[in-house]
Design an enzyme around this catalytic site. Structure first.
Site, PDB file in Angstrom:
ATOM      1  N   ASP A  52      47.653  57.087  94.822  1.00 40.19           N
ATOM      2  CA  ASP A  52      48.070  58.327  94.192  1.00 40.19           C
ATOM      3  C   ASP A  52      49.503  58.636  94.594  1.00 40.19           C
ATOM      4  OD1 ASP A  52      48.232  61.261  93.746  1.00 40.19           O
ATOM      5  OD2 ASP A  52      46.096  61.001  93.273  1.00 40.19           O
ATOM      6  N   TYR A 176      49.491  71.098  79.963  1.00 40.90           N
ATOM      7  CA  TYR A 176      50.203  69.825  80.053  1.00 40.90           C
ATOM      8  C   TYR A 176      51.702  70.054  79.865  1.00 40.90           C
ATOM      9  CZ  TYR A 176      51.877  65.206  78.600  1.00 40.90           C
ATOM     10  OH  TYR A 176      52.582  64.038  78.476  1.00 40.90           O
TER      11      TYR A 176
END
Ligand code: UD1
Length: 347
Positions: A52, A176
């Protein structure tokens, strides 16, 4: 150059990593395989580290001899509901902040950032009386009556769409979009602090081989392509005359290579570029091209509408042409025919 590509197992990141390698760069790939995009049993492509971008210690080890970063990793889509807000903030906002902090620790000062046309929120329009304007919010009564084109935000009169360029106001409308704008702004702060350079590529509607089959987070090209594969007609919302710019993923990959190689000649700070085909298409036309090429059922125009949808977003390719020497090579009418039989990723 040695380049870290984040999101290297994703739809766009895979193409970016190969294009960079073909152009002679040494690519280090990183991907968290987030379940929304990859499902729960995904396997990373060879050579891609599964990690990540929020893992600072791992970044410190991977970034050791890297010259530049190409940041494609993100949670995508429009967001399904408000419960998605923390995930967009965690993956996109915090992920980018951690990446930039790690780059600063290693003295890396070159970044290509995957941004999006959703930063603009809405398209630009020409009003006979008020010139270049944004649209007024579309009234529910108009939409319900089948009147989908927006009106002038100043006088309420009729407007015609015009290509949007990079100087247009930033007006994110979704979780988003908010996170994509935040990524550009964090990058700007990092540029100031580190005397660094960033090129933000505002992708328009990306399509092509390897795109994910439809999920609750998919865009319209994947949704129509998946419907046709099931033998179902594409369901075209509104009246089908809403307009977008569909850009092929290989052109997006080429834009990333051009941006990486242009960073040196750019000043300190963030410079944004539209990445588009320059050939607008209506959603109805796009559905027909796909359906014809797939020899599937004719699209159905449903008249449905979604509150968060914008009517027309059409890109100006001019700044990318002059600033990056980038011009798309794949015409959407050709690329969409290819998409009709291309392999989709089924997670
Ligand atoms: C899409 C992406 C967005 C991305 C942007 C630019 C999604 C959900 N949206 O935004 O994340 O940043 O492109 O690359 O991934 N439509 C139909 N039928 C359907 C679905 C949609 O007709 O089944 C219509 C919509 O009403 C809309 C148009 O298609 O007018 C585009 O929809 P969509 O692809 O979802 O969103 P974009 O705003 O283009």
């Amino acid at each position: 150059m040695r380049v870290l590509v984040t999101g290297a197992a994703g739809f766009i990141g895979t193409h970016v990593a190969s294009a960079l390698a073909v152009a002679g760069h040494d690519v280090v790939g990183l991907d968290a395989l987030v379940p929304q995009a990859h499902g729960t049993d995904a396997i990373a492509p060879a050579g891609v580290h599964i990690a990540d971008v929020r893992d600072g210690a791992l970044l410190d080890s991977l970034l050791g001899d890297v010259d530049a970063v190409c940041h494609q990793a993100a949670m995508v889509g429009n967001g399904v509901d408000a419960q998605d807000l923390p995930a967009y903030a965690a993956h996109n906002d915090l992920g980018t902040a951690e990446l930039l902090a790690a780059m600063a620790r290693r003295g890396i000062d070159r970044l290509v950032l995957a941004s999006s046309m959703v930063a603009y929120g809405d398209g630009r329009y020409t009003c006979e009386y008020d010139g270049s304007v944004g649209p007024a919010p579309r009234a529910v009564d108009d939409l319900a009556a089948g009147s989908f084109d927006p009106r002038c935000e100043v006088c309420g009169g009729p407007v015609r769409w015009r290509p949007i360029d990079e100087s247009a106001p930033i007006r994110p409308r979704t979780s988003y979009a908010a996170s994509k704008v935040a990524q550009e702004h964090y990058s700007g702060a990092w540029c100031t602090l580190q005397s660094a350079r960033c090129i933000a590529l505002r992708y328009h509607n990306v399509y092509g081989p390897g795109m994910p089959a439809d999920t609750p987070y998919s865009g319209v090209a994947a949704i129509f392509r998946s419907a046709l594969e099931r033998g179902e007609a594409p369901r075209v919302f509104e009246d089908g005359r809403q307009t977008r710019d569909f850009v092929h993923v290989q052109d997006v990959a080429r834009a990333n290579v051009a941006a990486l190689e242009a960073l040196e000649s750019h000043g300190v700070g963030v410079t944004a570029y539209n990445v588009c085909s320059g050939t607008p298409f209506t959603i109805g036309e796009m559905a027909s091209v796909l359906a014809d090429a797939a020899r599937g059922p004719e699209p159905v125009v449903t008249g449905e509408y979604r509150a968060f949808d914008v009517r027309h977003v059409v890109a100006s390719p001019d700044r990318a042409r002059t600033g990056l020497g980038f011009e798309a090579r794949v015409r959407p009418d050709v690329g969409l025919v290819e998409l009709a039989s291309a392999r989709l990723r089924t997670r």
